[in-house]
Design an enzyme around this catalytic site. Structure first.
Site, mmCIF file in Angstrom:
data_model
loop_
_atom_site.group_PDB
_atom_site.id
_atom_site.type_symbol
_atom_site.label_atom_id
_atom_site.label_comp_id
_atom_site.label_asym_id
_atom_site.label_seq_id
_atom_site.Cartn_x
_atom_site.Cartn_y
_atom_site.Cartn_z
ATOM 1 N N VAL A 73 9.719 -7.912 4.275
ATOM 2 C CA VAL A 73 10.379 -6.917 5.132
ATOM 3 C C VAL A 73 9.678 -5.563 5.020
ATOM 4 O O VAL A 73 9.532 -4.847 6.015
ATOM 5 C CB VAL A 73 11.890 -6.811 4.809
ATOM 6 C CG1 VAL A 73 12.556 -5.757 5.691
ATOM 7 C CG2 VAL A 73 12.572 -8.161 5.004
ATOM 8 N N CYS A 74 9.192 -5.240 3.840
ATOM 9 C CA CYS A 74 8.462 -3.975 3.644
ATOM 10 C C CYS A 74 7.162 -3.974 4.442
ATOM 11 O O CYS A 74 6.788 -2.949 5.022
ATOM 12 C CB CYS A 74 8.186 -3.737 2.165
ATOM 13 S SG CYS A 74 9.697 -3.532 1.189
ATOM 14 N N ASN A 75 6.489 -5.103 4.489
ATOM 15 C CA ASN A 75 5.264 -5.208 5.285
ATOM 16 C C ASN A 75 5.567 -4.950 6.757
ATOM 17 O O ASN A 75 4.838 -4.219 7.434
ATOM 18 C CB ASN A 75 4.624 -6.583 5.130
ATOM 19 C CG ASN A 75 4.096 -6.844 3.730
ATOM 20 O OD1 ASN A 75 4.093 -5.958 2.878
ATOM 21 N ND2 ASN A 75 3.678 -8.072 3.489
ATOM 22 N N ALA A 99 6.421 -1.145 7.213
ATOM 23 C CA ALA A 99 5.219 -0.314 7.093
ATOM 24 C C ALA A 99 4.323 -0.465 8.322
ATOM 25 O O ALA A 99 3.810 0.525 8.858
ATOM 26 C CB ALA A 99 4.447 -0.690 5.828
#
Length: 154
Positions: free
Chosen positions: A44-46, A49
């Protein structure tokens, strides 16, 4: 306690992915987006970002500064930023100072940082907060909407 609408951009200085010290208050004369995310190189962070990167020119052209913050190290941020060609600054909050000043809570028995985006208007006052732990894309879509930014890509 989490920042509330109208609160000032916290006075905190953190190292970015290149080791340069960034004082957030230095940018209070323009809109600032600060997004807290749990960890570099996680699914989810990828997405989050990369979504901020996909709209970075739209945000930059509107005069908005964007900062991503997690507890990852400067070197981890450098690898993350390089891997995804991120132009905005990732700030390393290894000691949790920014997490504390912004009042960002933790989930899963305190192991996982909340995914929260704070939007500050000109003058450094908080105008909107976004919470969506498992929807990184929503943080960007809502940021663009709140700041009334037309998008030229996506």
């Amino acid at each position: 306690m989490e920042l509330s609408i109208g609160d000032e951009l916290p006075d905190i200085t953190l190292a970015d992915q290149d080791g340069a010290w960034i004082k957030l208050r230095d940018f209070a004369n323009q809109p600032v987006v600060v997004f807290f995310y749990p960890k570099d190189n996680t699914p989810v962070c990828n997405i989050e970002a990369c979504e901020f990167e996909a709209h970075y020119n739209d945000l930059k052209n509107a005069g908005v500064k964007v900062f991503g913050i997690s507890k990852d190290s400067v070197s981890s941020h450098k690898k993350f930023a390089t891997r995804f060609h991120l132009e905005y600054r990732l700030l390393s909050d290894v000691k949790g100072e920014a997490e504390q000043k912004f009042g960002v809570g933790r989930k899963l028995f305190g192991l996982l940082q909340n995914r929260v985006t704070f939007i500050f208007g000109k003058g450094g006052k908080l105008i909107h907060t976004i919470h969506a732990q498992f929807n990184g894309r929503r943080h960007v879509d809502e940021t663009l909407s709140v700041l009334n930014i037309e998008t030229g890509s996506h």
